[in-house]
Design a protein around this motif. Sequence first.
Motif, PDB file in Angstrom:
ATOM      1  N   HIS A   1      -4.159  -7.965   3.368  1.00 41.21           N
ATOM      2  CA  HIS A   1      -4.203  -8.254   1.903  1.00 41.21           C
ATOM      3  C   HIS A   1      -5.823  -8.334   1.471  1.00 41.21           C
ATOM      4  N   MET A   2      -5.831  -7.419   0.407  1.00 38.88           N
ATOM      5  CA  MET A   2      -7.133  -7.023  -0.203  1.00 38.88           C
ATOM      6  C   MET A   2      -7.433  -7.737  -1.601  1.00 38.88           C
ATOM      7  N   ASN A   3      -8.217  -8.692  -1.893  1.00 38.36           N
ATOM      8  CA  ASN A   3      -8.295  -9.335  -3.194  1.00 38.36           C
ATOM      9  C   ASN A   3      -9.942  -9.234  -3.678  1.00 38.36           C
ATOM     10  N   ALA A  26       1.967  -4.238   4.786  1.00 32.81           N
ATOM     11  CA  ALA A  26       2.207  -4.334   6.040  1.00 32.81           C
ATOM     12  C   ALA A  26       2.691  -3.041   6.608  1.00 32.81           C
ATOM     13  N   SER A  27       2.728  -3.054   7.929  1.00 32.75           N
ATOM     14  CA  SER A  27       2.923  -1.963   8.743  1.00 32.75           C
ATOM     15  C   SER A  27       3.644  -2.092   9.925  1.00 32.75           C
ATOM     16  N   LEU A  28       4.328  -1.286  10.370  1.00 30.06           N
ATOM     17  CA  LEU A  28       5.228  -1.160  11.722  1.00 30.06           C
ATOM     18  C   LEU A  28       4.955   0.054  12.520  1.00 30.06           C
ATOM     19  N   GLY A  29       4.346  -0.153  13.748  1.00 33.78           N
ATOM     20  CA  GLY A  29       4.342   0.849  14.526  1.00 33.78           C
ATOM     21  C   GLY A  29       4.888   0.829  15.812  1.00 33.78           C
ATOM     22  N   VAL A  30       5.168   2.174  16.475  1.00 40.12           N
ATOM     23  CA  VAL A  30       5.699   2.227  17.609  1.00 40.12           C
ATOM     24  C   VAL A  30       5.146   3.192  18.334  1.00 40.12           C
ATOM     25  N   LEU A  47       2.414  -0.969   0.944  1.00 45.25           N
ATOM     26  CA  LEU A  47       1.345  -1.460   0.148  1.00 45.25           C
ATOM     27  C   LEU A  47       2.120  -1.770  -1.226  1.00 45.25           C
ATOM     28  N   HIS A  48       1.732  -2.978  -1.656  1.00 44.77           N
ATOM     29  CA  HIS A  48       2.194  -3.475  -2.928  1.00 44.77           C
ATOM     30  C   HIS A  48       0.881  -4.285  -3.673  1.00 44.77           C
ATOM     31  N   GLY A  49       0.693  -3.921  -4.924  1.00 48.43           N
ATOM     32  CA  GLY A  49      -0.198  -4.449  -5.718  1.00 48.43           C
ATOM     33  C   GLY A  49       0.226  -5.073  -6.896  1.00 48.43           C
ATOM     34  N   THR A  50      -0.617  -5.697  -7.494  1.00 48.52           N
ATOM     35  CA  THR A  50      -0.317  -6.473  -8.895  1.00 48.52           C
ATOM     36  C   THR A  50      -0.412  -5.675 -10.016  1.00 48.52           C
ATOM     37  N   ASP A  51      -0.964  -4.508  -9.980  1.00 50.98           N
ATOM     38  CA  ASP A  51      -1.162  -3.481 -11.078  1.00 50.98           C
ATOM     39  C   ASP A  51      -0.650  -2.005 -10.674  1.00 50.98           C
ATOM     40  N   GLY A  68       5.054   7.105   5.877  1.00 49.89           N
ATOM     41  CA  GLY A  68       5.079   7.195   7.469  1.00 49.89           C
ATOM     42  C   GLY A  68       4.250   7.948   7.994  1.00 49.89           C
ATOM     43  N   THR A  69       3.599   7.740   9.065  1.00 48.29           N
ATOM     44  CA  THR A  69       2.780   9.059   9.880  1.00 48.29           C
ATOM     45  C   THR A  69       3.385   9.029  11.298  1.00 48.29           C
ATOM     46  N   VAL A  70       2.988  10.221  11.781  1.00 50.66           N
ATOM     47  CA  VAL A  70       3.460  10.495  13.112  1.00 50.66           C
ATOM     48  C   VAL A  70       2.275  11.279  13.712  1.00 50.66           C
TER      49      VAL A  70
END
Length: 76
Positions: A1-3, A26-30, A47-51, A68-70
């Motif tokens: 979270h960034m404010n 949020a992220s999910l890594g394996v 990522l989700h922002g207000t603007d 996604g990244t590999v």
Amino acid sequence: HMNDPERILVLHGTEVPLAPFIVTGASLGVDYTIAEGVLLRTEVRSLHGTDDVFPITLQRSTRSDTFGTVMLSATW
């Protein structure tokens, strides 16, 4: 979270007064060991922002971004 209410780190938009920059993610890594010393790492991040701060094209932006990244790494 960034404010960033004073918009010191990220400057976006032109409205007055300046709206704060707020993004939550949020992220999910394996990790998968292919062989000794060889690691495959995958990650999906959202990522989700207000603007509308994530560019789609040069003229359009959106409030969210998912990608996604590999990565393949080797040690010796």
